[in-house]
Design a protein around this motif. Sequence first.
Motif, PDB file in Angstrom:
ATOM      1  N   ASN A   1      61.553  70.894  74.559  1.00  0.00           N
ATOM      2  CA  ASN A   1      60.100  70.396  75.756  1.00  0.00           C
ATOM      3  C   ASN A   1      60.287  70.363  76.836  1.00  0.00           C
ATOM      4  O   ASN A   1      60.048  70.556  78.588  1.00  0.00           O
ATOM      5  CB  ASN A   1      59.063  69.857  75.235  1.00  0.00           C
ATOM      6  CG  ASN A   1      58.154  70.511  73.870  1.00  0.00           C
ATOM      7  OD1 ASN A   1      58.671  71.805  73.343  1.00  0.00           O
ATOM      8  ND2 ASN A   1      57.666  69.681  73.344  1.00  0.00           N
ATOM      9  N   LEU A   2      61.156  69.142  77.213  1.00  0.00           N
ATOM     10  CA  LEU A   2      61.983  68.141  78.532  1.00  0.00           C
ATOM     11  C   LEU A   2      62.168  69.287  78.971  1.00  0.00           C
ATOM     12  O   LEU A   2      62.490  69.703  80.381  1.00  0.00           O
ATOM     13  CB  LEU A   2      62.341  67.049  77.730  1.00  0.00           C
ATOM     14  CG  LEU A   2      62.794  66.449  79.272  1.00  0.00           C
ATOM     15  CD1 LEU A   2      61.695  65.682  79.820  1.00  0.00           C
ATOM     16  CD2 LEU A   2      63.352  65.085  78.663  1.00  0.00           C
ATOM     17  N   ASN A   3      63.770  69.880  77.827  1.00  0.00           N
ATOM     18  CA  ASN A   3      64.395  70.861  79.432  1.00  0.00           C
ATOM     19  C   ASN A   3      63.366  72.093  79.665  1.00  0.00           C
ATOM     20  O   ASN A   3      63.761  72.662  81.020  1.00  0.00           O
ATOM     21  CB  ASN A   3      65.328  71.566  78.513  1.00  0.00           C
ATOM     22  CG  ASN A   3      66.252  72.544  78.886  1.00  0.00           C
ATOM     23  OD1 ASN A   3      67.054  71.988  79.116  1.00  0.00           O
ATOM     24  ND2 ASN A   3      66.511  73.429  78.720  1.00  0.00           N
ATOM     25  N   GLN A   4      62.425  72.897  78.822  1.00  0.00           N
ATOM     26  CA  GLN A   4      62.403  73.904  79.633  1.00  0.00           C
ATOM     27  C   GLN A   4      61.320  73.875  80.241  1.00  0.00           C
ATOM     28  O   GLN A   4      60.535  74.052  81.550  1.00  0.00           O
ATOM     29  CB  GLN A   4      61.525  74.420  78.485  1.00  0.00           C
ATOM     30  CG  GLN A   4      61.954  75.139  77.827  1.00  0.00           C
ATOM     31  CD  GLN A   4      62.956  75.601  78.287  1.00  0.00           C
ATOM     32  OE1 GLN A   4      63.900  75.919  78.154  1.00  0.00           O
ATOM     33  NE2 GLN A   4      62.401  77.667  78.542  1.00  0.00           N
ATOM     34  N   LYS A   5      60.273  72.002  80.368  1.00  0.00           N
ATOM     35  CA  LYS A   5      59.005  71.987  81.897  1.00  0.00           C
ATOM     36  C   LYS A   5      59.808  71.177  82.781  1.00  0.00           C
ATOM     37  O   LYS A   5      58.967  71.344  83.591  1.00  0.00           O
ATOM     38  CB  LYS A   5      58.005  70.760  81.007  1.00  0.00           C
ATOM     39  CG  LYS A   5      57.304  71.543  79.779  1.00  0.00           C
ATOM     40  CD  LYS A   5      57.014  72.874  80.038  1.00  0.00           C
ATOM     41  CE  LYS A   5      56.248  73.352  79.289  1.00  0.00           C
ATOM     42  NZ  LYS A   5      55.280  74.368  79.144  1.00  0.00           N
TER      43      LYS A   5
ATOM     44  N   HIS B   1      54.440  66.481  74.074  1.00  0.00           N
ATOM     45  CA  HIS B   1      53.019  66.993  74.110  1.00  0.00           C
ATOM     46  C   HIS B   1      53.639  67.918  75.538  1.00  0.00           C
ATOM     47  O   HIS B   1      53.846  67.257  76.823  1.00  0.00           O
ATOM     48  CB  HIS B   1      51.648  66.092  74.328  1.00  0.00           C
ATOM     49  CG  HIS B   1      51.797  65.410  73.245  1.00  0.00           C
ATOM     50  ND1 HIS B   1      50.850  65.603  72.712  1.00  0.00           N
ATOM     51  CD2 HIS B   1      51.658  64.214  73.011  1.00  0.00           C
ATOM     52  CE1 HIS B   1      51.155  65.233  71.430  1.00  0.00           C
ATOM     53  NE2 HIS B   1      50.779  64.125  71.820  1.00  0.00           N
ATOM     54  N   PRO B   2      53.748  69.335  75.715  1.00  0.00           N
ATOM     55  CA  PRO B   2      54.598  70.136  76.859  1.00  0.00           C
ATOM     56  C   PRO B   2      53.224  70.023  77.937  1.00  0.00           C
ATOM     57  O   PRO B   2      54.194  69.481  78.982  1.00  0.00           O
ATOM     58  CB  PRO B   2      54.458  71.305  75.904  1.00  0.00           C
ATOM     59  CG  PRO B   2      54.519  71.315  75.094  1.00  0.00           C
ATOM     60  CD  PRO B   2      53.539  70.023  74.350  1.00  0.00           C
ATOM     61  N   ALA B   3      51.871  69.650  78.100  1.00  0.00           N
ATOM     62  CA  ALA B   3      51.123  69.428  78.895  1.00  0.00           C
ATOM     63  C   ALA B   3      50.985  68.416  79.839  1.00  0.00           C
ATOM     64  O   ALA B   3      51.105  68.093  80.771  1.00  0.00           O
ATOM     65  CB  ALA B   3      49.725  69.415  78.055  1.00  0.00           C
ATOM     66  N   GLU B   4      51.575  67.123  78.625  1.00  0.00           N
ATOM     67  CA  GLU B   4      52.125  65.449  79.581  1.00  0.00           C
ATOM     68  C   GLU B   4      52.621  66.050  80.237  1.00  0.00           C
ATOM     69  O   GLU B   4      53.001  65.533  81.508  1.00  0.00           O
ATOM     70  CB  GLU B   4      52.139  64.991  78.598  1.00  0.00           C
ATOM     71  CG  GLU B   4      51.701  63.032  79.299  1.00  0.00           C
ATOM     72  CD  GLU B   4      51.970  62.136  78.187  1.00  0.00           C
ATOM     73  OE1 GLU B   4      53.040  61.370  78.445  1.00  0.00           O
ATOM     74  OE2 GLU B   4      50.933  62.759  77.585  1.00  0.00           O
ATOM     75  N   LEU B   5      54.578  66.459  79.852  1.00  0.00           N
ATOM     76  CA  LEU B   5      55.337  66.051  81.171  1.00  0.00           C
ATOM     77  C   LEU B   5      54.929  68.198  82.040  1.00  0.00           C
ATOM     78  O   LEU B   5      55.663  67.328  83.188  1.00  0.00           O
ATOM     79  CB  LEU B   5      56.102  67.398  80.286  1.00  0.00           C
ATOM     80  CG  LEU B   5      56.896  66.421  79.089  1.00  0.00           C
ATOM     81  CD1 LEU B   5      58.145  67.668  78.134  1.00  0.00           C
ATOM     82  CD2 LEU B   5      57.137  65.324  79.045  1.00  0.00           C
TER      83      LEU B   5
END
Length: 213
Positions: A77-81, A180-184
């Motif tokens: 998630n961190l990588n993508q966002k 949580h992708p939205a938080e990122l």
Amino acid sequence: MKKNIVLFVLFILPIVAYLFFASGVNGYTKLPVLTANTADFGKWNTLDGKEITLNGKVTILGFSGTDLKKNRGNLFNLNQKIYQTYHKFKDVQFVILCPKGTEEDAKKIVDAFAMFTDVAQWRFVFASPEEIETYYSQLKLVEKLDDKLGTSKVYIIDKKRNLRGRKQEKDNKEGYNTFHPAELSNEMLDDFKIILYEYRAAFKKNKNATRKI
């Protein structure tokens, strides 16, 4: 005349307000320092054998815990966002502090990311459980590490090794939950942009500085 005023209030004003807030109003504010002058890393082992320092770097710092492979979705998630967009900035690094013994799992994650990502700014660092606990405690965070020495949150450390975040009425925003992708995509991205804007603004004031960001 009244008709024009009504039309302005109903249609034009909301559009102007939206553009104002969507354009990154946070870029003109400061992201508060939550913990000043945090410790730099020791001479800990890394996957690539390169020395890690927080000095002069904007660092996204995470703590993987021993369940590194199990929680690899959080790093994805961190990588993508965030990482995919900002890893090309030479003064930005993504550092994950891991317990010794998880080197093989970390390597598998890096190899998987390397299939679709330039992994040059992903840095995995390995330390003993005692060293990780000591390092984490000096960040003076409210939330504690779990029993695996990990957390799903990541933290922003500026070039002077200050922990940055949001000071709020009830609870400070110390870190950003990678589960949580939205938080990122929202809170973390907004705050990260503030840090980058801060250094860009400083560069404009100092024409003799070497631009890295």
